[in-house]
Motif scaffolding. Structure first.
Motif, mmCIF file in Angstrom:
data_model
loop_
_atom_site.group_PDB
_atom_site.id
_atom_site.type_symbol
_atom_site.label_atom_id
_atom_site.label_comp_id
_atom_site.label_asym_id
_atom_site.label_seq_id
_atom_site.Cartn_x
_atom_site.Cartn_y
_atom_site.Cartn_z
ATOM 1 N N MET A 1 -97.772 56.794 3.840
ATOM 2 C CA MET A 1 -96.466 56.274 4.204
ATOM 3 C C MET A 1 -95.656 56.028 2.934
ATOM 4 S SD MET A 1 -95.531 52.795 6.207
ATOM 5 C CE MET A 1 -95.101 53.215 7.849
ATOM 6 N N ALA A 2 -94.430 56.476 2.934
ATOM 7 C CA ALA A 2 -93.556 56.336 1.768
ATOM 8 C C ALA A 2 -93.023 54.907 1.657
ATOM 9 C CB ALA A 2 -92.389 57.304 1.888
ATOM 10 N N ASP A 3 -92.862 54.452 0.425
ATOM 11 C CA ASP A 3 -92.269 53.146 0.169
ATOM 12 C C ASP A 3 -90.754 53.284 0.218
ATOM 13 O OD1 ASP A 3 -91.531 50.632 -0.670
ATOM 14 O OD2 ASP A 3 -92.158 50.932 -2.745
ATOM 15 N N LEU A 4 -90.136 52.681 1.215
ATOM 16 C CA LEU A 4 -88.691 52.795 1.395
ATOM 17 C C LEU A 4 -87.955 51.521 0.989
ATOM 18 C CD1 LEU A 4 -88.623 54.630 4.845
ATOM 19 C CD2 LEU A 4 -88.643 55.620 2.545
ATOM 20 N N SER A 5 -88.648 50.617 0.287
ATOM 21 C CA SER A 5 -88.041 49.329 -0.068
ATOM 22 C C SER A 5 -86.842 49.477 -1.008
ATOM 23 C CB SER A 5 -89.083 48.395 -0.684
ATOM 24 O OG SER A 5 -89.623 48.968 -1.859
ATOM 25 N N ASN A 6 -86.762 50.546 -1.757
ATOM 26 C CA ASN A 6 -85.634 50.773 -2.672
ATOM 27 C C ASN A 6 -84.622 51.784 -2.132
ATOM 28 O OD1 ASN A 6 -86.505 48.968 -4.670
ATOM 29 N ND2 ASN A 6 -87.958 50.488 -5.431
ATOM 30 N N ALA A 7 -84.755 52.107 -0.857
ATOM 31 C CA ALA A 7 -83.857 53.097 -0.256
ATOM 32 C C ALA A 7 -82.434 52.553 -0.175
ATOM 33 C CB ALA A 7 -84.343 53.467 1.142
ATOM 34 N N LEU A 29 -84.476 58.504 -3.305
ATOM 35 C CA LEU A 29 -85.908 58.303 -3.538
ATOM 36 C C LEU A 29 -86.519 59.538 -4.195
ATOM 37 C CD1 LEU A 29 -86.491 56.821 -0.009
ATOM 38 C CD2 LEU A 29 -86.336 55.521 -2.137
ATOM 39 N N ALA A 30 -87.480 59.324 -5.045
ATOM 40 C CA ALA A 30 -88.095 60.418 -5.799
ATOM 41 C C ALA A 30 -88.819 61.400 -4.880
ATOM 42 C CB ALA A 30 -89.070 59.857 -6.826
ATOM 43 N N GLY A 31 -88.266 62.600 -4.774
ATOM 44 C CA GLY A 31 -88.936 63.687 -4.075
ATOM 45 C C GLY A 31 -88.869 63.679 -2.568
ATOM 46 N N PRO A 49 -89.646 66.202 2.539
ATOM 47 C CA PRO A 49 -89.558 66.596 1.128
ATOM 48 C C PRO A 49 -88.091 66.903 0.800
ATOM 49 C CG PRO A 49 -91.327 67.798 2.237
ATOM 50 C CD PRO A 49 -90.537 67.074 3.303
ATOM 51 N N ALA A 50 -87.651 66.512 -0.373
ATOM 52 C CA ALA A 50 -86.247 66.707 -0.757
ATOM 53 C C ALA A 50 -85.829 68.171 -0.674
ATOM 54 C CB ALA A 50 -86.011 66.152 -2.157
#
Length: 62
Positions: A1-7, A29-31, A49-50
């Motif tokens: 699961m991706a960390d979306l806290s900085n989204a 977000l990175a990538g 994926p980006a």
């Protein structure tokens, strides 16, 4: 699961005033790119994926 806290979530400038029924995208977000339902900001988000997101957006624009 991706960390979306900085989204940093944003709506499309073409969303209009339809009562908030649209999607939000976080592409800082990175990538990955995250997508969520604007009516449920604490609910689940889809991540892509980006490169896949860029292909998708490019196809829509064409």
């Amino acid at each position: 699961m991706a960390d979306l806290s900085n989204a940093h979530w944003r709506k499309s400038t073409r969303s209009g005033s339809n009562g908030g029924e649209c999607v939000e995208v976080a592409d800082n977000l990175a990538g990955i790119v995250a997508v969520r339902d604007s009516k449920d900001p604490h609910g689940p988000a889809l991540t892509f994926p980006a490169t896949a997101w860029a292909t998708f957006v490019g196809a829509i624009r064409r």
